[in-house]
Scaffold this active site. Structure first.
Site, mmCIF file in Angstrom:
data_model
loop_
_atom_site.group_PDB
_atom_site.id
_atom_site.type_symbol
_atom_site.label_atom_id
_atom_site.label_comp_id
_atom_site.label_asym_id
_atom_site.label_seq_id
_atom_site.Cartn_x
_atom_site.Cartn_y
_atom_site.Cartn_z
ATOM 1 N N GLY A 1 -51.800 -19.254 -10.052
ATOM 2 C CA GLY A 1 -51.779 -20.700 -10.247
ATOM 3 C C GLY A 1 -53.012 -21.269 -10.911
ATOM 4 C CD GLU B 1 -37.942 -16.915 -14.657
ATOM 5 O OE1 GLU B 1 -39.049 -16.920 -14.072
ATOM 6 O OE2 GLU B 1 -37.444 -15.892 -15.168
ATOM 7 N NE ARG C 1 -45.235 -13.032 -15.350
ATOM 8 C CZ ARG C 1 -44.863 -13.377 -14.128
ATOM 9 N NH1 ARG C 1 -45.704 -13.198 -13.118
ATOM 10 N NH2 ARG C 1 -43.667 -13.877 -13.902
ATOM 11 C CG ASN D 1 -44.389 -20.288 -21.724
ATOM 12 O OD1 ASN D 1 -44.150 -20.614 -22.878
ATOM 13 N ND2 ASN D 1 -44.649 -21.163 -20.779
#
Length: 438
Positions: A312, A68, A271, A337
């Site tokens: 990142g 998000e 994740r 995603n």
């Protein structure tokens, strides 16, 4: 459920929060000990600010986690370009680090206050936002009600409504109306999402597409990339990214099955990086040699698994391969995603549990840039086929590029929907003295 019952339910939720309030601090301390909370910034969860509020108009953005946060970054930059200040809240350490890396001082970052009335009121009283913009599916009853009480416009962007959530809200229509009627605007990802929000009595609903398509490709360190590429030489690679429990073991099984055929390097990017110690132990127990990014291990020819245990750096990991399995889809539900792998030139494989990204996967599957697998055996066959069939892999990659290009436009549509709320703030910002706009 009647409107009276809905009011009673919301009041019960508020009272339960008041009763639980004294117990929250020990709970957060426990989470901090597990590495799931930032110990030094725990007070932010109670609404205490750790930064000064700048003078002038300010919008509160909230994005729960990494996905998000990535989606709203271009929107935040557009808001900042208009001279409007932004305070961005997120709920996880990983998303906080992503915000710091991608936005720097473009936005003020705070951890999101708990959905308890004292925390929310303290947060709002200090920051005094002119508008609140929530991302995707953030529905927090006390936050919504307190924003409504203070007449602060609430907007839900990149909004989605999963099958499970829609079924749950449909069983409680009065409660849904009591909450969703507080949104001044809902900007939905798809026609299906838009209709679901209308069915739940959201007042104004627009459809924009997915903001994640309009984000920039994830950044990477070119020097680090060049060093790894040199170490890899002509070795084949494939990646299992955004994996959840069970999917790392599946990736290891695929690696062992294909090792003698391809001498490939398998890249695994969980994740949740905090799981990587356990994942490495599992891999080593299977006789696999593991290199970890945080140790800066070299990708020597005898390394089996490159464990991406940083935050990142998805742009680095995906640029090291042309075949990516996207997790939370084989042994966990919802999916992750798939657009980042597509925009970075990867042929995509995924399990079938991708409800949270249904529209993106449908578009990618229709174009032939994503293929679904049922189990570990089918995943192994898919990886082997793509690693050994250059023409098929290239065709999927090209289709992915074209699909992402055709899906763009959500950012412009979202900005257009927001204009009635941000245009007055833009004018207000421009009327401020120059010293107050910095």
């Amino acid at each position: 459920m009647s409107s009276l019952t809905a009011r009673i339910a919301l009041e019960a939720y508020r009272l339960a929060g008041m009763i639980a309030y004294p117990l929250v601090s020990p709970y957060l301390a426990f989470r901090a000990a597990k590495g799931k909370e930032d110990r030094a910034r725990r007070d932010e969860r109670f609404g205490f600010a750790s930064a000064n509020r700048p003078q002038g108009p300010l919008i509160w953005f909230h994005a729960a986690s990494v996905g998000e946060t990535s989606a709203v970054i271009p929107l935040i930059r557009e808001i900042r370009r208009r001279g409007i200040h932004v305070v961005l809240t997120t709920g996880t350490i990983t998303s906080a680090k992503l915000a710091a890396t991608r936005l720097g001082d473009e936005a003020i970052h705070q951890y999101v206050p708990l959905d308890l009335k004292p925390a929310i009121r303290r947060f709002l009283d200090y920051w005094q936002p002119d508008c609140a913009v929530m991302a995707e599916s953030e529905i927090w009853p006390m936050t919504i009600m307190e924003l409504g009480r203070q007449d602060i416009p609430q907007i839900l962007v990149n909004a989605r409504m999963s099958d499970r959530s829609f079924a749950r809200w449909t069983r409680r229509p009065a409660l849904a109306e009591a909450l969703f009627e507080n949104f001044a605007l809902v900007v939905a990802q798809s026609d299906i999402d838009a209709q679901r929000f209308r069915d739940l009595q959201a007042r104004q609903v627009l459809q924009s597409g997915n903001l994640k398509v309009d984000t920039d490709a994830p950044p990477y360190d070119s020097a680090v990339f060049a060093r790894y590429k040199k170490q890899l030489g002509d070795r084949m690679t494939w990646a299992a990214v955004s994996t959840f429990e069970g999917e790392e073991s599946a990736a290891a099984t695929v690696h062992r099955a294909l090792k003698d055929h391809n001498h490939q390097l398998t890249i695994i990017v969980p994740r949740h990086p905090e799981r990587c110690d356990d994942i490495e132990a599992m891999l080593v127990a299977q006789g696999l040699k593991v290199a970890r990014r945080t140790r800066d291990d070299a990708l020597t020819p005898d390394v089996d698994i490159f464990l991406g245990d940083t935050i990142g750096e998805m742009g680095l990991y995906l640029r090291l391969t042309e075949v990516a399995f996207v997790g939370r889809s084989l042994f966990a539900e919802g999916g992750q995603n798939p657009l980042e792998p597509a925009m970075l030139g990867c042929a995509i494989l995924s399990g079938g549990q991708v409800q949270n990204f249904r529209d993106a996967y449908q578009a990618l599957a229709r174009s032939g840039s994503a293929r679904m697998v049922r189990d570990t055996e089918m995943l192994a066959k898919g990886v082997h086929y793509l690693l050994t069939n250059d023409a098929a892999r290239r065709k999927m990659i090209d289709a992915g590029f074209a699909t992402v290009h055709d899906m763009r436009g959500a950012l412009a549509a979202t900005i257009k929907g927001l204009e009635p709320y941000i245009n007055p703030l833009t004018v207000k910002a421009r009327l401020l003295p120059k010293t107050a706009q910095s």
